[in-house]
Design a protein around this motif. Sequence first.
Motif, PDB file in Angstrom:
ATOM      1  N   UNK A 143       0.828  -1.199   0.000  1.00 35.86           N
ATOM      2  CA  UNK A 143       0.000   0.000   0.000  1.00 35.86           C
ATOM      3  C   UNK A 143       0.864   1.251   0.000  1.00 35.86           C
ATOM      4  N   UNK A 144       0.318   2.306  -0.555  1.00 36.36           N
ATOM      5  CA  UNK A 144       1.002   3.591  -0.567  1.00 36.36           C
ATOM      6  C   UNK A 144       1.016   4.179   0.837  1.00 36.36           C
ATOM      7  N   UNK A 145       2.168   4.671   1.255  1.00 34.83           N
ATOM      8  CA  UNK A 145       2.298   5.382   2.522  1.00 34.83           C
ATOM      9  C   UNK A 145       2.329   6.885   2.259  1.00 34.83           C
ATOM     10  N   UNK A 146       3.223   7.301   1.396  1.00 35.12           N
ATOM     11  CA  UNK A 146       3.358   8.716   1.077  1.00 35.12           C
ATOM     12  C   UNK A 146       4.107   8.845  -0.233  1.00 35.12           C
ATOM     13  N   UNK A 147       3.814   9.895  -0.961  1.00 37.02           N
ATOM     14  CA  UNK A 147       4.549  10.182  -2.186  1.00 37.02           C
ATOM     15  C   UNK A 147       4.782  11.672  -2.272  1.00 37.02           C
ATOM     16  N   UNK A 148       5.733  12.057  -3.122  1.00 40.66           N
ATOM     17  CA  UNK A 148       6.082  13.460  -3.244  1.00 40.66           C
ATOM     18  C   UNK A 148       6.469  13.749  -4.682  1.00 40.66           C
ATOM     19  N   UNK A 149       5.994  14.864  -5.198  1.00 41.49           N
ATOM     20  CA  UNK A 149       6.312  15.231  -6.569  1.00 41.49           C
ATOM     21  C   UNK A 149       7.714  15.832  -6.656  1.00 41.49           C
ATOM     22  N   UNK A 150       8.188  16.016  -7.880  1.00 37.88           N
ATOM     23  CA  UNK A 150       9.502  16.634  -8.060  1.00 37.88           C
ATOM     24  C   UNK A 150       9.506  18.059  -7.539  1.00 37.88           C
ATOM     25  N   UNK A 151       8.337  18.675  -7.486  1.00 32.33           N
ATOM     26  CA  UNK A 151       8.225  20.028  -6.958  1.00 32.33           C
ATOM     27  C   UNK A 151       8.056  20.095  -5.448  1.00 32.33           C
ATOM     28  N   UNK A 152       7.992  18.922  -4.803  1.00 32.94           N
ATOM     29  CA  UNK A 152       7.936  18.883  -3.346  1.00 32.94           C
ATOM     30  C   UNK A 152       6.539  18.818  -2.751  1.00 32.94           C
TER      31      UNK A 152
END
Length: 119
Positions: A45-54
């Motif tokens: 499962x997904x916990x956290x993600x972040x884009x290249x822009x933060x």
Amino acid sequence: VQLQASGGGLVQAGGSLRLSCAASGNIFRLNDMGWYRQAPGKQRELVAKITSGGNPDYADSVKGRFTISRDNAKKSIYLQMNSLKPEDTAVYYCNADTWSPYFGSRIYWGQGTLVTVSS
């Protein structure tokens, strides 16, 4: 592209851990990066993600307790985990969405790091 995750371990409930994941290899562009987890007998499962822009995004179960951050210069992401609960016990995997003009979009996974939270 290789993803090297580190920082897992054994901690008591209420404690903290910080995971790190560094990308290396022939990287043209790193897009979203994230952390997933898989507990025994459960799906990843997904916990956290972040884009290249933060810009971060979190699973409801970790909001307010976990913080994802990113250092683009180091091609790395981090997951600060506070107020850990036994149900956070899982193998944590980092993930990177990449793009190159040669291969297009590709997703890579790290090897996983075990987090165990004792009650």
